[in-house]
Design a protein around this motif. Sequence first.
Motif, mmCIF file in Angstrom:
data_model
loop_
_atom_site.group_PDB
_atom_site.id
_atom_site.type_symbol
_atom_site.label_atom_id
_atom_site.label_comp_id
_atom_site.label_asym_id
_atom_site.label_seq_id
_atom_site.Cartn_x
_atom_site.Cartn_y
_atom_site.Cartn_z
ATOM 1 N N LEU A 128 0.614 -1.332 -0.028
ATOM 2 C CA LEU A 128 0.145 0.243 0.094
ATOM 3 C C LEU A 128 0.715 1.430 -0.193
ATOM 4 N N LYS A 129 2.118 1.331 0.794
ATOM 5 C CA LYS A 129 2.661 2.038 0.880
ATOM 6 C C LYS A 129 3.269 2.109 -0.482
ATOM 7 N N ARG A 130 4.157 1.661 -1.010
ATOM 8 C CA ARG A 130 4.728 1.335 -1.927
ATOM 9 C C ARG A 130 3.726 2.617 -3.417
ATOM 10 N N LEU A 131 2.870 1.692 -3.516
ATOM 11 C CA LEU A 131 1.903 2.650 -4.863
ATOM 12 C C LEU A 131 1.389 3.798 -4.408
ATOM 13 N N SER A 132 0.840 4.081 -3.233
ATOM 14 C CA SER A 132 1.065 5.579 -2.996
ATOM 15 C C SER A 132 1.833 6.446 -2.876
ATOM 16 N N GLY A 133 3.177 6.193 -3.168
ATOM 17 C CA GLY A 133 4.114 6.547 -2.857
ATOM 18 C C GLY A 133 4.946 6.547 -4.475
ATOM 19 N N ARG A 134 4.104 6.138 -5.060
ATOM 20 C CA ARG A 134 5.218 5.709 -5.725
ATOM 21 C C ARG A 134 4.339 7.311 -7.188
ATOM 22 N N ARG A 135 5.902 7.884 -8.369
ATOM 23 C CA ARG A 135 5.831 8.316 -9.198
ATOM 24 C C ARG A 135 6.787 7.691 -10.598
ATOM 25 N N THR A 136 5.972 8.573 -11.989
ATOM 26 C CA THR A 136 6.963 8.195 -12.351
ATOM 27 C C THR A 136 7.259 9.091 -13.275
ATOM 28 N N CYS A 137 8.829 9.247 -14.522
ATOM 29 C CA CYS A 137 8.848 10.119 -15.280
ATOM 30 C C CYS A 137 7.941 10.181 -16.718
ATOM 31 N N PRO A 138 7.199 10.752 -16.872
ATOM 32 C CA PRO A 138 6.738 10.863 -17.847
ATOM 33 C C PRO A 138 7.646 10.691 -19.107
ATOM 34 N N ILE A 139 8.550 11.192 -18.730
ATOM 35 C CA ILE A 139 9.743 11.337 -20.489
ATOM 36 C C ILE A 139 10.475 9.800 -20.619
ATOM 37 N N CYS A 140 11.141 9.761 -19.277
ATOM 38 C CA CYS A 140 12.102 8.144 -19.394
ATOM 39 C C CYS A 140 10.989 7.324 -18.973
#
Length: 227
Positions: A128-140
């Motif tokens: 749950l913590k991993r998913l709610s804290g995830r961010r992704t770079c839209p470029i790379c």
Amino acid sequence: MRRLLKAQALIFFGPPGAGKGTQAQAVSVAFGIPHISTGEMLREAVRLGTPLGLAAKERMESGELVSDEIVSGIAAERLARPDCQTGFILDGFPRTIGQADFLERLLREQGRGAPLVIYIHVESWVLLKRLSGRRTCPICGRIYNMYFDPPKVDEVCDIDGAALVTRADDKEVAIRQRLDAYEVLTRPLLDYYRVRHQLWEVDGDRAPAEVARDVIELVSRELATSA
Ligand code: AP5
């Protein structure tokens, strides 16, 4: 190693947030083979507003699985491309028994060996913590985590300076639905691959680099013994 991977499919298996995408990125670089994420292909279709994206959008954002027919179709099309000749990593496919049967037939038709399935095991309370804290770079496409692996500058990619994005299905209600779908529809694949002696388990609740080292060692060993 590329020669050994010629006929081989690596499947990264585990619940949402286990680190399949994170590990697949590392192993793809280590072995020089493509990382194929059905989730990423579907998200791209949603971004582009294609008929496939329009069909998948609502189910994805609510955390439900997209139909076997749609997903098996896009996987088959992707695996027919030339860059898959030397092996590939599947991340997020198969995730139902129907998809696993489809893949088994497809690999047989393509003359490939049995897949090597790597189950990344992580206790559910960590997910749950991993998913709610995830961010992704839209470029790379680099994956970060605001709790465990933050960028140097808040919400900005270390590599290209782009503003990081949060996935539409990383909201709490959708996360719970995804974890439920995993339990009901995807977890049974553990037995499917266990009885075929194609399943290897790694402890995913360690630093990403430690998990990657074990996965790379495991893949190298298994491919060497099956060569
Ligand atoms: P998909 O994109 O496949 O999502 P998922 O399976 O829910 O998996 P995630 O991408 O959420 O997690 P992950 O295991 O890759 O973890 P990650 O490395 O990102 O699917 C999305 C949707 O598309 C589905 O819900 C469905 O609707 C549809 N879909 C896709 N395939 C389908 C199919 N075959 N059939 C039907 N529908 C399908 O890591 C997560 C976070 O944890 C990150 O922030 C990361 O930085 C962090 N982290 C990773 N490893 C570690 C570590 N070792 N320690 C600490 N933090 C870590």
